[in-house]
Design a protein around this motif. Structure first.
Motif, PDB file in Angstrom:
ATOM      1  N   MET A   1       0.851  -1.351   0.011  1.00 21.20           N
ATOM      2  CA  MET A   1      -0.165  -0.008   0.006  1.00 21.20           C
ATOM      3  C   MET A   1       0.874   1.269   0.017  1.00 21.20           C
ATOM      4  N   TYR A   2       0.238   2.189  -0.804  1.00 17.83           N
ATOM      5  CA  TYR A   2       0.946   3.516  -0.734  1.00 17.83           C
ATOM      6  C   TYR A   2       0.163   4.727  -0.072  1.00 17.83           C
ATOM      7  N   ARG A   3       1.086   5.266   0.672  1.00 20.57           N
ATOM      8  CA  ARG A   3       0.366   6.414   1.585  1.00 20.57           C
ATOM      9  C   ARG A   3       0.217   7.792   0.628  1.00 20.57           C
ATOM     10  N   VAL A   4      -0.850   8.176   0.457  1.00 18.87           N
ATOM     11  CA  VAL A   4      -1.436   9.181  -0.597  1.00 18.87           C
ATOM     12  C   VAL A   4      -1.700  10.667   0.283  1.00 18.87           C
ATOM     13  N   LYS A   5      -2.419  10.293   1.132  1.00 16.25           N
ATOM     14  CA  LYS A   5      -2.878  11.750   1.649  1.00 16.25           C
ATOM     15  C   LYS A   5      -3.496  11.324   3.423  1.00 16.25           C
ATOM     16  N   GLN A   6      -3.148  12.434   4.100  1.00 16.75           N
ATOM     17  CA  GLN A   6      -3.414  12.490   5.534  1.00 16.75           C
ATOM     18  C   GLN A   6      -4.390  13.438   5.676  1.00 16.75           C
ATOM     19  N   LEU A   7      -5.388  13.134   6.527  1.00 16.41           N
ATOM     20  CA  LEU A   7      -6.551  14.320   6.960  1.00 16.41           C
ATOM     21  C   LEU A   7      -7.002  13.926   8.456  1.00 16.41           C
ATOM     22  N   ASP A   8      -7.709  15.126   8.944  1.00 18.87           N
ATOM     23  CA  ASP A   8      -8.185  14.980  10.063  1.00 18.87           C
ATOM     24  C   ASP A   8      -9.345  14.090  10.245  1.00 18.87           C
ATOM     25  N   THR A   9      -9.469  13.360  11.586  1.00 18.92           N
ATOM     26  CA  THR A   9     -10.421  12.271  11.455  1.00 18.92           C
ATOM     27  C   THR A   9     -11.833  13.009  11.765  1.00 18.92           C
ATOM     28  N   ALA A  10     -12.058  14.392  11.796  1.00 16.53           N
ATOM     29  CA  ALA A  10     -13.203  14.828  11.900  1.00 16.53           C
ATOM     30  C   ALA A  10     -13.740  14.835  10.362  1.00 16.53           C
ATOM     31  N   VAL A  11     -13.113  14.629   9.239  1.00 15.78           N
ATOM     32  CA  VAL A  11     -13.423  14.667   7.842  1.00 15.78           C
ATOM     33  C   VAL A  11     -14.119  13.111   7.695  1.00 15.78           C
ATOM     34  N   ASP A  12     -15.487  13.141   7.528  1.00 17.29           N
ATOM     35  CA  ASP A  12     -16.131  12.039   7.040  1.00 17.29           C
ATOM     36  C   ASP A  12     -15.854  11.219   5.695  1.00 17.29           C
ATOM     37  N   LEU A  13     -14.808  10.289   5.609  1.00 19.06           N
ATOM     38  CA  LEU A  13     -14.840   9.744   4.110  1.00 19.06           C
ATOM     39  C   LEU A  13     -15.398   8.562   3.835  1.00 19.06           C
ATOM     40  N   THR A  14     -16.404   8.208   4.741  1.00 13.83           N
ATOM     41  CA  THR A  14     -17.289   6.850   4.427  1.00 13.83           C
ATOM     42  C   THR A  14     -17.877   6.690   3.106  1.00 13.83           C
ATOM     43  N   ASP A  15     -18.518   7.938   2.641  1.00 15.96           N
ATOM     44  CA  ASP A  15     -19.067   7.792   1.427  1.00 15.96           C
ATOM     45  C   ASP A  15     -17.996   7.879   0.035  1.00 15.96           C
ATOM     46  N   PHE A  16     -17.020   8.592   0.523  1.00 13.66           N
ATOM     47  CA  PHE A  16     -15.714   8.576  -0.598  1.00 13.66           C
ATOM     48  C   PHE A  16     -15.035   7.241  -0.687  1.00 13.66           C
ATOM     49  N   SER A  17     -14.934   6.669   0.363  1.00 10.91           N
ATOM     50  CA  SER A  17     -14.418   5.041   0.334  1.00 10.91           C
ATOM     51  C   SER A  17     -15.378   4.262  -0.421  1.00 10.91           C
ATOM     52  N   ARG A  18     -16.634   4.242  -0.027  1.00  9.69           N
ATOM     53  CA  ARG A  18     -17.517   3.372  -0.737  1.00  9.69           C
ATOM     54  C   ARG A  18     -17.544   3.746  -2.203  1.00  9.69           C
ATOM     55  N   TRP A  19     -17.092   5.046  -2.776  1.00  7.58           N
ATOM     56  CA  TRP A  19     -17.134   5.317  -4.018  1.00  7.58           C
ATOM     57  C   TRP A  19     -16.108   4.857  -4.752  1.00  7.58           C
ATOM     58  N   LEU A  20     -14.874   4.994  -4.007  1.00 12.11           N
ATOM     59  CA  LEU A  20     -13.561   4.311  -4.706  1.00 12.11           C
ATOM     60  C   LEU A  20     -13.789   2.904  -4.713  1.00 12.11           C
ATOM     61  N   LYS A  21     -14.552   2.052  -3.651  1.00  9.70           N
ATOM     62  CA  LYS A  21     -14.625   0.728  -3.874  1.00  9.70           C
ATOM     63  C   LYS A  21     -15.514   0.488  -5.365  1.00  9.70           C
ATOM     64  N   ASP A  22     -16.628   1.235  -5.509  1.00 10.62           N
ATOM     65  CA  ASP A  22     -17.436   0.900  -6.625  1.00 10.62           C
ATOM     66  C   ASP A  22     -16.613   1.207  -7.772  1.00 10.62           C
ATOM     67  N   GLN A  23     -15.387   2.063  -7.936  1.00  9.96           N
ATOM     68  CA  GLN A  23     -14.852   2.455  -9.253  1.00  9.96           C
ATOM     69  C   GLN A  23     -13.551   1.207  -9.153  1.00  9.96           C
ATOM     70  N   GLY A  24     -13.668   0.347  -8.245  1.00 10.89           N
ATOM     71  CA  GLY A  24     -12.478  -0.901  -8.347  1.00 10.89           C
ATOM     72  C   GLY A  24     -11.299  -0.292  -7.942  1.00 10.89           C
ATOM     73  N   VAL A  25     -11.263   0.754  -7.150  1.00 11.28           N
ATOM     74  CA  VAL A  25      -9.985   1.225  -6.546  1.00 11.28           C
ATOM     75  C   VAL A  25      -9.621   0.681  -5.220  1.00 11.28           C
ATOM     76  N   GLN A  26      -8.441  -0.370  -5.124  1.00 15.13           N
ATOM     77  CA  GLN A  26      -8.413  -0.644  -3.980  1.00 15.13           C
ATOM     78  C   GLN A  26      -7.572   0.136  -3.014  1.00 15.13           C
ATOM     79  N   HIS A  27      -8.092   0.317  -1.822  1.00 16.62           N
ATOM     80  CA  HIS A  27      -7.433   1.230  -0.901  1.00 16.62           C
ATOM     81  C   HIS A  27      -7.722   0.958   0.731  1.00 16.62           C
ATOM     82  N   ARG A  28      -7.182   1.725   1.518  1.00 17.03           N
ATOM     83  CA  ARG A  28      -7.408   1.488   2.809  1.00 17.03           C
ATOM     84  C   ARG A  28      -7.414   2.801   3.509  1.00 17.03           C
ATOM     85  N   ILE A  29      -8.318   2.747   4.686  1.00 17.59           N
ATOM     86  CA  ILE A  29      -8.208   4.308   5.444  1.00 17.59           C
ATOM     87  C   ILE A  29      -7.816   3.701   6.939  1.00 17.59           C
TER      88      ILE A  29
END
Length: 285
Positions: A1-29
């Motif tokens: 895995m490659y580290r690409v972005k660091q954000l505050d935990t107050a930012v909700d990335l749930t929907d963005f993570s689901r969208w990445l999964k739907d696009q077939g982008v393997q990732h982890r938060i």
């Protein structure tokens, strides 16, 4: 895995993570203290993912669209895939067009004249003044349906299949997100604009849903800039406009493709842009 972005935990990335999964982008938060880190399996995805994340964070409309795609029954793995029950009006319009194409023998029999802007057998439409008089007489006799029925005239299977596929792809999105009333009003305005301009320039011998399709495309493109919700490749607009411009040149006739209803395309496109500017943005619940 490659580290690409660091954000505050107050930012909700749930929907963005689901969208990445739907696009077939393997990732982890993951979480590191009060920070969360976005990791990607493929470093080649970093640039487009960061661009998408930037829009997701900066534009509320994009966040709304991503969230809607994640929970919507008309998106499958992030792609627009409605069923007939999601867009019955569009499906009904296409069905009527197919039936009338068969009934009129693809514009070859006398019944086709009843669907044209004016009846070409009864009026002198060879000059602009003649076309105005023919239209005035036609409307005075109560044949108001002729203003929109040229949309349902098609002259070949390829003609109606292409128009039907494009109307289904774009029109179903307008019906789903903006409502059936908005879709019908959009089709009425773009049909009047496309048919009226084509008739004024060349007379009543034309037909097809392509003017309305150009109108729906223009509406989706411009309205999308105010509130992202539609899904279509940006290159589609470039291709459609390029094809329209090409139609105003002698090249299509030189290639044996005949003369296209270019004024209908232009009228529909301008009508769609006007609708996108005037209609208020709607947010589907």
């Amino acid at each position: 895995m490659y580290r690409v972005k660091q954000l505050d935990t107050a930012v909700d990335l749930t929907d963005f993570s689901r969208w990445l999964k739907d696009q077939g982008v393997q990732h982890r938060i993951t979480e590191e203290g009060d920070q969360q880190v976005l990791w990607l399996a493929n470093p080649d995805h970093a640039e487009p993912v960061l661009a998408a994340l930037g829009r997701f964070l900066a534009e509320p409309g994009v966040r709304h669209a991503v969230a809607e795609q994640n929970r919507s029954p008309v998106f499958v793995r992030g792609r627009w895939q409605p069923s007939p029950r999601h867009a019955p009006v569009v499906l009904g319009i296409i069905a009527v067009a197919v039936v009338l194409a068969l009934v009129t023998d693809f514009g070859a029999n006398a019944l086709a004249a009843t669907l044209m802007f004016v009846d070409p057998r009864l009026h002198d439409w060879g000059t602009f003044d003649g076309r105005l008089q023919a239209l005035a007489d036609t409307l005075a006799s109560g044949q108001v349906w002729r203003l929109v029925t040229p949309d349902f005239l098609h002259f070949s299977w390829t003609h109606i299949i292409f128009n039907g596929v494009m109307l289904w792809f774009l029109g179903s999105q307008v019906e789903w997100f903006d409502g059936r009333g908005r879709l019908l009003l959009l089709l009425l305005i773009t049909s009047l604009a496309s048919n009226g301009l084509q008739y004024a320039v060349s007379g009543p011998l034309f037909g097809g849903l392509s003017g309305a399709v150009y109108g729906v495309l223009a509406y989706c493109w411009l309205s999308q800039r105010r509130h992202p919700r539609f899904q279509f490749p940006p290159a589609l607009v470039t291709f459609a406009v390029g094809w329209m411009v090409l139609g105003f040149t002698p090249l299509t006739e030189a290639l044996g493709m005949g003369r296209m209803a270019n004024e209908a395309h232009l009228g529909g496109f301008l009508g769609g842009l006007a609708c996108a500017l005037v209609f208020p943005v709607r947010h589907r619940a």
